[in-house]
Design a protein around this motif. Structure first.
Motif, mmCIF file in Angstrom:
data_model
loop_
_atom_site.group_PDB
_atom_site.id
_atom_site.type_symbol
_atom_site.label_atom_id
_atom_site.label_comp_id
_atom_site.label_asym_id
_atom_site.label_seq_id
_atom_site.Cartn_x
_atom_site.Cartn_y
_atom_site.Cartn_z
ATOM 1 N N THR A 65 1.049 -1.034 -0.171
ATOM 2 C CA THR A 65 0.061 0.104 0.277
ATOM 3 C C THR A 65 0.865 1.214 -0.513
ATOM 4 N N VAL A 66 0.831 1.533 -1.026
ATOM 5 C CA VAL A 66 1.632 2.944 -1.264
ATOM 6 C C VAL A 66 1.290 4.205 -1.480
ATOM 7 N N GLU A 67 1.476 5.352 -0.744
ATOM 8 C CA GLU A 67 0.978 7.083 -1.368
ATOM 9 C C GLU A 67 1.801 7.206 -2.060
ATOM 10 N N VAL A 68 1.255 7.601 -3.509
ATOM 11 C CA VAL A 68 1.787 8.099 -5.158
ATOM 12 C C VAL A 68 1.058 9.326 -5.823
ATOM 13 N N ASP A 69 2.148 10.474 -6.151
ATOM 14 C CA ASP A 69 1.517 10.839 -6.869
ATOM 15 C C ASP A 69 0.697 10.594 -8.421
ATOM 16 N N THR A 70 -0.070 11.148 -8.932
ATOM 17 C CA THR A 70 -0.972 10.197 -9.095
ATOM 18 C C THR A 70 -0.715 10.633 -10.606
ATOM 19 N N THR A 72 2.026 9.889 -11.152
ATOM 20 C CA THR A 72 3.640 8.200 -11.558
ATOM 21 C C THR A 72 2.857 7.709 -11.950
ATOM 22 N N THR A 73 3.894 7.175 -12.735
ATOM 23 C CA THR A 73 3.653 6.110 -13.985
ATOM 24 C C THR A 73 3.799 4.591 -12.959
ATOM 25 N N LEU A 74 3.164 3.710 -12.833
ATOM 26 C CA LEU A 74 3.837 2.407 -12.664
ATOM 27 C C LEU A 74 5.157 2.117 -12.666
ATOM 28 N N LEU A 75 5.786 2.146 -13.448
ATOM 29 C CA LEU A 75 7.499 2.240 -13.924
ATOM 30 C C LEU A 75 8.250 2.546 -12.994
ATOM 31 N N GLU A 80 11.333 3.754 -8.066
ATOM 32 C CA GLU A 80 11.722 5.299 -7.312
ATOM 33 C C GLU A 80 11.249 5.250 -5.940
ATOM 34 N N GLN A 81 9.702 4.217 -6.008
ATOM 35 C CA GLN A 81 9.406 3.874 -4.266
ATOM 36 C C GLN A 81 9.754 2.596 -3.901
ATOM 37 N N LEU A 114 -0.334 4.751 -15.422
ATOM 38 C CA LEU A 114 -0.735 5.010 -14.260
ATOM 39 C C LEU A 114 -0.880 4.500 -12.643
ATOM 40 N N ALA A 115 0.042 4.465 -12.077
ATOM 41 C CA ALA A 115 0.007 3.858 -10.917
ATOM 42 C C ALA A 115 -1.020 3.498 -9.984
#
Length: 220
Positions: A65-70, A72-75, A80-81, A114-115
């Motif tokens: 479960t991650v918080e990510v900028d909307t 951000t790509t899945l790649l 990076e995360q 997108l992620a």
């Protein structure tokens, strides 16, 4: 009486009528006006800024479960995360296939997704296919047939080949399949077409084809 009537000029009558109408409208709209502040009340602030999304998914069998900028790509999420740097960023336009991963068993270009779109999915990267002690059959075949030179495209090639062989197993035709009613075989034409989305700048295509053919058990 005469004096009272004399005070009722046309101007005074209009002013009195307007005041009465305004009071009646206010009385009629009383409940709605009193409810207006509640209706206009802003919702409580969310626990995340508007440009941040929370994504829950499984990657290589492990829940995340991650918080990510909307944006951000899945790649970029993987690299990076989550530090899963086996998946490579090549063209970043979905043209080279270096970023190929498996999502719910199907191969995708992770640079084009997108992620936040991966919510609830199962993602498999090159790190999830095998281990140094127990390689995936395709990983072992790439080593055996020297299916790489610089190795940059290799993770995407292998992940794409895993997805491609599953498509063959399920009888999915390609653009070069001669008969859509017959289960396709891994011919040379089929192999070239199905793997055409993965580029090798070093030109190790013949070795890649040999590795995939050996695992497929066919003759290309």
């Amino acid at each position: 009486m005469d004096n009272a009537l004399g005070c009722l000029s046309r101007r005074n009558v209009l002013i009195a009528s307007a005041g009465t109408a305004a009071m009646s409208a206010a009385d009629a709209a009383g409940p709605a006006v009193s409810a207006a502040p509640d209706a206009a009340r802003t919702p409580p602030p969310a626990d995340l800024p508007p440009h941040i999304g929370r994504v829950t998914l499984r990657i290589n069998g492990q829940p995340h479960t991650v918080e990510v900028d909307t944006r951000t790509t899945l790649l970029d999420l993987l690299r990076e995360q989550l530090q899963l740097t086996g998946t490579k960023k090549g063209c970043d336009h979905g043209q080279c296939g270096a970023c190929t991963v498996l999502m719910d068993g199907r191969r995708i270009n992770s640079c084009l997704m997108l992620a936040v779109m991966a919510e609830g999915t199962q993602v498999t990267t090159i790190e999830g296919l095998g281990t140094p002690a127990q390689l995936h059959p395709l990983q072992a075949a790439f080593v055996k047939h020297d299916g790489y030179q610089c190795g940059y495209c290799t993770p995407g090639q292998i992940c794409s080949a895993v997805g491609m062989l599953d498509e063959l197993k399920r009888g999915m035709p390609s653009h070069v399949s001669p008969d859509l009613a017959v289960k396709p075989l891994l011919s040379a034409d089929e192999l070239r077409e199905r793997m055409s989305g993965n580029l090798c700048r070093c030109g190790a295509y013949s070795n890649i084809a040999e590795a995939i053919t050996e695992v497929a058990g066919g003759a290309a």
